[in-house]
Design an enzyme around this catalytic site. Structure first.
Site, short mmCIF file in Angstrom:
data_model
loop_
_atom_site.label_atom_id
_atom_site.label_comp_id
_atom_site.label_asym_id
_atom_site.label_seq_id
_atom_site.Cartn_x
_atom_site.Cartn_y
_atom_site.Cartn_z
N ARG A 37 0.80 -1.21 0.00
CA ARG A 37 0.00 0.00 0.00
C ARG A 37 0.85 1.27 0.00
O ARG A 37 0.51 2.24 -0.70
CB ARG A 37 -0.93 -0.01 1.22
CG ARG A 37 -1.93 -1.13 1.22
CD ARG A 37 -2.68 -1.22 2.54
NE ARG A 37 -3.59 -0.12 2.76
CZ ARG A 37 -4.83 -0.06 2.28
NH1 ARG A 37 -5.30 -1.03 1.53
NH2 ARG A 37 -5.60 0.97 2.55
N LEU A 90 -7.29 4.38 -1.06
CA LEU A 90 -6.77 3.03 -1.16
C LEU A 90 -7.79 2.14 -0.45
O LEU A 90 -7.97 2.26 0.76
CB LEU A 90 -5.41 2.91 -0.46
CG LEU A 90 -4.17 3.34 -1.24
CD1 LEU A 90 -3.00 3.52 -0.29
CD2 LEU A 90 -3.83 2.33 -2.32
N SER A 91 -8.47 1.30 -1.20
CA SER A 91 -9.52 0.48 -0.60
C SER A 91 -8.93 -0.42 0.48
O SER A 91 -7.75 -0.77 0.46
CB SER A 91 -10.20 -0.38 -1.66
OG SER A 91 -10.86 0.42 -2.62
N CYS A 92 -9.79 -0.82 1.43
CA CYS A 92 -9.31 -1.67 2.51
C CYS A 92 -8.81 -3.00 1.94
O CYS A 92 -9.32 -3.50 0.93
CB CYS A 92 -10.39 -1.89 3.55
SG CYS A 92 -11.89 -2.68 2.98
N GLU A 93 -7.82 -3.56 2.60
CA GLU A 93 -7.10 -4.71 2.07
C GLU A 93 -8.00 -5.93 1.86
O GLU A 93 -7.87 -6.65 0.87
CB GLU A 93 -5.94 -5.05 3.01
CG GLU A 93 -4.79 -5.77 2.34
CD GLU A 93 -3.91 -4.87 1.49
OE1 GLU A 93 -2.78 -5.28 1.20
OE2 GLU A 93 -4.34 -3.75 1.11
#
Length: 382
Positions: A37, A90-93
């Site tokens: 990330r 940044l979308s959650c993992e």
């Protein structure tokens, strides 16, 4: 001290411990670990301080910045705020991994992504599809430039375009895989038209879940199952309506009455929440537990609102509501609609998109109950 490797490892372990790495797509974990990330995060991030989104700069608060990049598997990282609202992240993992798994991407498959953002997702897609096979489209020219730079710095091999994702990628031929990273209420027909028969489209729908559709052999429809439950940012330019306090506007309740349905179930049951989103799509529902009491807030994005409070021990819940609509009563009707359909779980729901219509169905695309997402009345089944 550089804590990024430790924080990255912490997030990877959490994904492992919670069983979030997809077993059916073994390529996903090594790709996400190879392209972490922080390599795609801008130097300015944003966090909610209780009143507004405030910036966190890497140069002045490197620890805070790093913690925002590497939160829990369910934490997204806000990378852009415009007019006080988050517009890119940044979308959650866990959702990144789940959506990549849902795409069922194989090496050599031409892939179209809508919503480049930081470029990380396109980078991950290219890692599996191969160089020169991924095209990504970004509406915001500034973000497109950032994505292109990040992708170039991590190996290139992705075509970054600036344009309206709703139009797909005009002139770029057919794709076997299409993925959107932002939510749409109605699947753009251009996406289906640009997906080869048998191809797969994965997209967030309605800010509350994502769906995987397979294009029919004749190319005239696409159908598939809901894949998971999460909240996504809408397409750029989509009106987000007012919030609950704006809808209420300081006005006193016009009606106060007991509310019979089980508010605890509403707070805990993801399948019920999704069903209500399907059956009553313009009622926005938020729940919270406060000192043992469950609170529910409803609004329609305009001037109708309701609040429901269930006491900690015993006694009926109480609904207070105002505006031209009685949203608590409408919620009750939608709830009964879910029960009449056999209380389908989240995984029992699917979607079909034709050229002229789009509907959500339960259990079976042909024989199960269905609800059009284009009808005027949100409470009338198709």
């Amino acid at each position: 001290m550089n804590r990024l490797p430790d924080l990255q490892s912490r997030l990877e372990r959490a994904m492992q411990e919670q069983g979030l790495w997809p077993a059916d797509s073994p390529w996903v974990r090594p790709a996400m670990e190879k392209f972490p990330r922080h390599r795609f995060a801008p130097d300015r991030l944003w966090t909610w301080d209780g009143d507004a989104y405030v910036p966190v700069d890497r140069s002045t608060d490197p620890e805070g910045w790093a913690e925002l990049v590497y939160g829990s598997p369910a934490d997204s990282t806000i990378t852009q705020v415009i007019d006080g609202l988050p517009t890119s992240s940044l979308s959650c993992e866990e959702i990144v991994a789940d959506m990549l798994d849902s795409l069922m991407l194989e090496p050599g498959q031409a892939t179209l992504e809508l919503g480049s953002a930081t470029g990380r997702n396109a980078r991950l897609l290219a890692q599996q599809a191969g160089p020169g096979l991924v095209t990504t489209v970004e509406f915001d020219p500034t973000l497109a430039a950032v994505a292109a730079a990040n992708i170039a710095a991590t190996g290139g091999g992705v075509d970054v375009l600036t344009g309206d994702g709703a139009a797909g990628a005009p002139g770029r031929g057919l794709f076997l895989r299409v993925m959107s990273t932002y939510a749409v209420d109605r699947i753009p027909w251009a996406w289906i038209r640009q997906t080869a028969p048998g191809g797969r489209i994965v997209t967030p729908w309605g800010r509350l879940g994502h769906v995987a559709l397979t294009v029919a052999p004749d190319g005239q429809s696409a159908s598939g199952w809901i894949q998971g439950l999460a909240t996504f940012m809408p397409a750029r330019g989509t009106s987000q309506g007012s919030e609950w306090d704006e809808a209420r506007g300081g006005r006193a309740p016009a009606v106060e009455a007991p509310f019979a349905p089980d508010v605890q179930q509403l707070h805990q049951d993801a399948s019920l929440l999704f069903a209500l989103r399907v059956i009553a799509p313009d009622i926005r529902v938020r729940t919270a537990l406060d000192n043992g009491a469950i609170n529910v807030w409803l609004h329609d994005g305009h001037t109708s609102w309701a609040s429901i409070e269930a006491p900690e021990i015993g006694g009926p819940a109480v609904a207070r509501q105002g505006g031209p609509r009685r949203l608590a009563a409408e919620l009750d009707v939608a709830w009964h609609g879910w029960k009449a359909a056999g209380t389908p779980s989240l995984w029992d729901f699917g979607m079909t998109r034709t050229r002229d219509d789009q509907f959500i169905w339960a259990h079976d695309a042909e024989t199960g109950p269905r609800w059009s997402t284009t009808t005027a009345s949100p409470l009338r089944a198709a």
